[in-house]
Design an enzyme around this catalytic site. Structure first.
Site, PDB file in Angstrom:
ATOM      1  N   LYS A 115     -42.022  48.309  50.826  1.00  0.00           N
ATOM      2  CA  LYS A 115     -41.928  47.398  49.675  1.00  0.00           C
ATOM      3  C   LYS A 115     -42.155  48.166  48.379  1.00  0.00           C
ATOM      4  O   LYS A 115     -41.416  47.980  47.400  1.00  0.00           O
ATOM      5  CB  LYS A 115     -42.911  46.238  49.812  1.00  0.00           C
ATOM      6  N   LYS A 194     -31.579  46.400  57.537  1.00  0.00           N
ATOM      7  CA  LYS A 194     -32.249  45.195  58.041  1.00  0.00           C
ATOM      8  C   LYS A 194     -31.961  44.021  57.115  1.00  0.00           C
ATOM      9  O   LYS A 194     -32.029  44.185  55.889  1.00  0.00           O
ATOM     10  CB  LYS A 194     -33.766  45.468  58.084  1.00  0.00           C
ATOM     11  N   LYS A 197     -34.480  39.364  52.378  1.00  0.00           N
ATOM     12  CA  LYS A 197     -34.291  38.739  51.051  1.00  0.00           C
ATOM     13  C   LYS A 197     -34.320  39.806  49.971  1.00  0.00           C
ATOM     14  O   LYS A 197     -33.563  39.768  49.012  1.00  0.00           O
ATOM     15  CB  LYS A 197     -35.432  37.747  50.779  1.00  0.00           C
TER      16      LYS A 197
HETATM   17  P1  AMP Z   1     -41.091  37.065  56.546  1.00  0.00           P
HETATM   18  O1  AMP Z   1     -41.261  35.642  56.157  1.00  0.00           O
HETATM   19  O2  AMP Z   1     -40.156  37.840  55.680  1.00  0.00           O
HETATM   20  O3  AMP Z   1     -42.403  37.772  56.716  1.00  0.00           O
HETATM   21  O4  AMP Z   1     -40.398  37.080  57.975  1.00  0.00           O
HETATM   22  C1  AMP Z   1     -40.680  36.083  58.914  1.00  0.00           C
HETATM   23  C2  AMP Z   1     -40.302  36.528  60.296  1.00  0.00           C
HETATM   24  O5  AMP Z   1     -38.908  36.856  60.359  1.00  0.00           O
HETATM   25  C3  AMP Z   1     -41.059  37.784  60.760  1.00  0.00           C
HETATM   26  O6  AMP Z   1     -41.419  37.612  62.116  1.00  0.00           O
HETATM   27  C4  AMP Z   1     -40.046  38.883  60.635  1.00  0.00           C
HETATM   28  O7  AMP Z   1     -40.270  39.928  61.564  1.00  0.00           O
HETATM   29  C5  AMP Z   1     -38.761  38.143  60.959  1.00  0.00           C
HETATM   30  N1  AMP Z   1     -37.609  38.823  60.352  1.00  0.00           N
HETATM   31  C6  AMP Z   1     -37.368  38.963  59.031  1.00  0.00           C
HETATM   32  N2  AMP Z   1     -36.221  39.666  58.819  1.00  0.00           N
HETATM   33  C7  AMP Z   1     -35.741  39.988  60.060  1.00  0.00           C
HETATM   34  C8  AMP Z   1     -34.587  40.697  60.534  1.00  0.00           C
HETATM   35  N3  AMP Z   1     -33.701  41.215  59.702  1.00  0.00           N
HETATM   36  N4  AMP Z   1     -34.425  40.830  61.868  1.00  0.00           N
HETATM   37  C9  AMP Z   1     -35.321  40.293  62.748  1.00  0.00           C
HETATM   38  N5  AMP Z   1     -36.416  39.596  62.371  1.00  0.00           N
HETATM   39  C10 AMP Z   1     -36.635  39.446  61.049  1.00  0.00           C
END
Ligand code: AMP
Length: 314
Positions: A115, A194, A197
């Site tokens: 980040k 990956k 957002k």
């Molecule tokens: P976040 O709210 O961004 O922390 O993500 C919520 C969940 O989505 C976490 O378990 C992340 O590991 C999963 N996640 C986010 N982006 C991806 C991605 N590109 N591929 C797989 N899992 C994802």
């Protein structure tokens, strides 16, 4: 395995619209298994404060994430849906766990380093994020955490902090395991990195058919190759490799047609969830969160009472 007495917990940040990476990486594995466990799903709004600092946007995102959970098939009668900030046990235990780990240890966190490398301000909250997350997990004596690959290290950090606490004060905290499924641990975005957002390379989970089409059209393809690998990788979330291999062979070199097929398959898959989402009212969301806060606290209060007793602030 009898899992009914095992606990499952996951959480997503209300930091913007959910994308299909969130869905296939975390939400779908949760929806597919949560009925076999005693399950919790959290709206991680304190975590979202590390990136969203506009009150109207945060408020509306929180509401939207709950609607997304319900539309994705999470039934509040079968699990606890709650908002992190409704339960102050999280911030209290987060602080206690911060006192268990060192700055050099937290500095190794890949998510923090990525980040910061991507220009996000290194706030103290972002730095300490893994210990708040550790508190989120251990408060519910969680056995398994469905998540994407990017969370593997954070769950290791949770075990590390809980282990250190237990060695210092006796066995109080349960050490969780990650549940990261093959093939969906890292869902690629439209540029092959990956899906995230912060990279602006997402396909929205609850976008309109036109928004999905626009995102798919923007998937980067390599003109030197017969198979558009990022289109294929996203398509493989919806269809088996045997189905896809013949489809991609028939349409070899026709990237536009393959993207159209992906748009159709995505929209067919997403449509029932979109329709369900429209039925969910603001009152439904309020009721779910009110009920969830009460049920979450019944469990977390017990863990925190044991922690307080162990450390001498009971
Ligand atoms: P976040 O709210 O961004 O922390 O993500 C919520 C969940 O989505 C976490 O378990 C992340 O590991 C999963 N996640 C986010 N982006 C991806 C991605 N590109 N591929 C797989 N899992 C994802």
């Amino acid at each position: 395995m009898n899992t009914t007495n095992k606990r499952l917990l996951t959480g997503l940040q209300p930091s913007g619209d959910l994308h299909i990476g969130n869905y296939f990486g975390a939400l779908k594995p949760y929806v597919d298994t949560y009925e076999q466990y005693e399950s919790f799903i959290m709206v991680a709004d304190y975590h979202a404060l590390t990136s969203v600092q506009n009150p109207e946007i945060l408020r509306s995102n929180i509401h939207n994430v709950v609607r997304d959970y319900l539309a994705a098939g999470v039934d509040p009668a079968k699990c606890v849906i709650f908002r992190q900030s409704d339960n102050q046990d999280h911030t209290e235990l987060g602080w206690i766990l911060n006192c268990m780990v060192t700055v050099p240890f937290l500095m190794q966190a890949h998510a923090y380093k990525d980040k910061v490398a991507n220009g996000i301000e290194p706030s103290a909250g972002l730095f300490a994020y893994p210990m708040l997350q550790a508190a989120d997990i251990v408060l519910y004596e969680t056995d398994f955490v469905p998540a994407g690959e990017d969370q593997r290290q954070h769950i290791e950090y949770t075990r590390e902090a809980a282990g250190k606490f237990n060695r210092a004060y006796g066995e109080v905290l349960k050490e969780p395991k990650e549940m990261i499924l093959d093939g969906v641990g890292v869902v690629p975005g439209t540029d092959g990195r990956k899906m995230s957002k912060s990279y602006k390379n997402t396909i929205p989970l609850f976008g309109t058919p036109e928004e999905v089409e626009k995102a798919v059209k923007s998937i980067v393809t390599d003109s030197a190759s017969d198979k558009p690998e990022h289109v294929y990788a996203i398509h493989s979330l919806l269809k088996s490799s045997s189905e896809l291999d013949s489809l991609y062979e028939e349409n070899k070199g026709h990237y536009g047609d393959l993207k159209k097929l992906l748009v159709e398959d995505l929209n067919t898959f997403l449509q029932p969830m979109r329709e369900r989402r429209q039925q969910i009212t603001d009152e439904d969301v309020r009721q779910v969160l009110k009920d969830g806060a009460k049920r979450a606290k019944e469990v977390s209060n017990k863990t925190l009472a044991n922690v307080r007793l162990a450390i001498g602030i009971d």
